[in-house]
Design an enzyme around this catalytic site. Structure first.
Site, PDB file in Angstrom:
ATOM      1  N   ARG A 227       0.868  -1.180   0.000  1.00 55.08           N
ATOM      2  CA  ARG A 227       0.000   0.000   0.000  1.00 55.08           C
ATOM      3  C   ARG A 227       0.906   1.231   0.000  1.00 55.08           C
ATOM      4  NH1 ARG A 227      -3.564  -2.854  -1.352  1.00 55.08           N
ATOM      5  NH2 ARG A 227      -5.536  -3.285  -0.277  1.00 55.08           N
TER       6      ARG A 227
ATOM      7  N   GLU B  49      -4.078   6.908  -4.972  1.00 61.81           N
ATOM      8  CA  GLU B  49      -4.371   6.353  -6.310  1.00 61.81           C
ATOM      9  C   GLU B  49      -5.682   6.907  -6.844  1.00 61.81           C
ATOM     10  OE1 GLU B  49      -4.203   2.134  -5.679  1.00 61.81           O
ATOM     11  OE2 GLU B  49      -2.136   2.248  -5.001  1.00 61.81           O
TER      12      GLU B  49
ATOM     13  N   HIS C 232      -1.390  -0.447  -9.785  1.00 59.12           N
ATOM     14  CA  HIS C 232      -1.990  -1.356  -8.792  1.00 59.12           C
ATOM     15  C   HIS C 232      -2.511  -2.629  -9.469  1.00 59.12           C
ATOM     16  CE1 HIS C 232      -4.052  -1.407  -4.587  1.00 59.12           C
ATOM     17  NE2 HIS C 232      -3.834  -2.648  -5.016  1.00 59.12           N
TER      18      HIS C 232
HETATM   19  C1  8YV Z   1      -7.241  -4.960  -5.030  1.00 57.21           C
HETATM   20  C2  8YV Z   1      -5.454  -5.349  -3.488  1.00 57.21           C
HETATM   21  O1  8YV Z   1      -8.090  -5.217  -3.998  1.00 57.21           O
HETATM   22  O2  8YV Z   1      -5.945  -7.480  -2.640  1.00 57.21           O
HETATM   23  C3  8YV Z   1      -5.646  -6.322  -2.397  1.00 57.21           C
HETATM   24  O3  8YV Z   1      -5.469  -5.925  -1.246  1.00 57.21           O
HETATM   25  O4  8YV Z   1      -4.945  -4.302  -3.309  1.00 57.21           O
HETATM   26  C4  8YV Z   1      -5.932  -5.672  -4.835  1.00 57.21           C
HETATM   27  O5  8YV Z   1      -6.026  -7.009  -5.066  1.00 57.21           O
HETATM   28  C5  8YV Z   1      -7.820  -5.317  -6.329  1.00 57.21           C
HETATM   29  O6  8YV Z   1      -7.289  -4.406  -7.193  1.00 57.21           O
HETATM   30  C6  8YV Z   1      -9.304  -5.294  -6.370  1.00 57.21           C
HETATM   31  O7  8YV Z   1      -9.785  -4.011  -6.428  1.00 57.21           O
END
Ligand code: 8YV
Length: 308
Positions: A225, A254, A272
């Site tokens: 993150r 983002e 991402h």
């Molecule tokens: C997003 C992610 O959730 O799993 C996570 O924590 O950051 C990603 O997999 C994915 O882009 C779905 O929006």
């Protein structure tokens, strides 16, 4: 639903339940005013999360099914206090996220993206690309040795990197040495890989001090993150050449990426995409549905988030 899933799983939800799409509503306020008293579950994602403010408007809310392993965007303290269970999508995305971490490592250290631009620009005609950096024999420091961190460590080893790691707790079954002091680990490594969860506990963990401890020849990769890194300090370090380069899949705000990064040739930027393969997104979306189904059938959630 704060967003759709893949078409197949969105259709499953729409067939089995009465689904309201907040993301498609022309007037979100109007939709909320109309349906809030009846909402019993929320589908959200790692990026979208779920605020206490929204949940406060849903008196019958029973559970949250998150499309993503990271639940840091969800107000977990609020969920815990109201007894609202949360499910996420661990395991199914581990290999893909680890692949991207290694992909960004190689792309950055071996300058693959810069090399591609070099060929396309016709610069090869004028001579070779400057030399890059070898992976084998270097030391990678992984922050967060959970499922994804371990998958990265295995891959890093296969590329000849020595692995050390930083995390809150010792892991007796793990042979890679743990470094309890993050600043000292930053001093030691050629590559720092951020693989811990986001959220309040890790906010700014890769601080200005940690970044300053990295060497001018060291690289940084983040697939976790944006919040884990002091982003302005990282940008400063990269612009000033205090570190050698970075591979970044996640950012503090983002989809906004700090403008100075866009001009740096030693930085590889991806939007991402850690879990963004057909196979993994399909498995993640199915888990979101399966957790909803389990909840409504009165069965235990398949992949519940464990509150502290
Ligand atoms: C997003 C992610 O959730 O799993 C996570 O924590 O950051 C990603 O997999 C994915 O882009 C779905 O929006």
């Amino acid at each position: 639903m704060l967003r759709g899933l893949l078409p197949r799983q969105t259709a499953q939800i729409e067939e089995r339940y009465t689904a309201h799409r907040l993301d498609l509503a022309e007037d979100r306020e109007a939709l909320l005013a109309q349906v809030a008293p009846r909402i019993t579950a929320i589908v959200t994602s790692g990026e979208l999360g779920c605020s206490a403010e929204l949940m406060d408007r849903l008196p019958r809310l029973e559970m949250i099914s998150c499309f993503g392993v990271g639940v840091d965007g969800i107000d977990l303290a609020y969920c815990k206090q109201r007894g609202i269970p949360v499910s996420n999508t661990p395991d199914v995305l581990t290999e893909d996220v680890a692949d991207l971490a290694i992909g960004l490592t190689i792309a950055t250290m071996r300058r693959i993206v810069a090399a591609d631009r070099f060929v396309r620009a016709g610069s090869w005609q004028n001579g070779p690309l400057p030399l890059a950096t070898r992976l084998a024999g270097k030391t990678a420091g992984i922050i967060g040795l959970g499922r994804i961190g371990k998958a990265i460590a295995k891959r890093a080893e296969a590329h000849g990197l020595n692995v050390v790691w930083h995390g809150r707790h010792d892991q007796p079954d793990v042979s890679w040495p743990r470094r309890p002091d993050l600043v000292a680990m930053a001093r030691e490594v050629d590559l720092l890989v951020v693989a811990c969860p986001g959220g309040p506990a890790t906010r700014g963990l890769v601080s200005r001090e940690v970044l300053s401890a990295l060497r001018p020849s060291s690289f940084l990769v983040n697939i976790s993150r944006g919040s884990v890194i002091d982003e302005p300090a990282l940008v400063e370090a990269l612009v000033a050449g205090k570190i050698a380069g970075a591979g970044l899949d996640v950012f503090a705000d983002e989809p906004n990426v700090p403008a100075p990064l866009l001009d740096l040739p030693n930085v590889v930027l991806t939007p991402h995409i850690g879990s963004a393969t057909e196979e993994t997104r399909d498995a993640m979306a199915q888990l979101v549905v399966d957790n909803l189904d389990a909840h409504y059938a009165g069965r235990p959630l398949l992949t519940p988030w464990r509150f502290d």
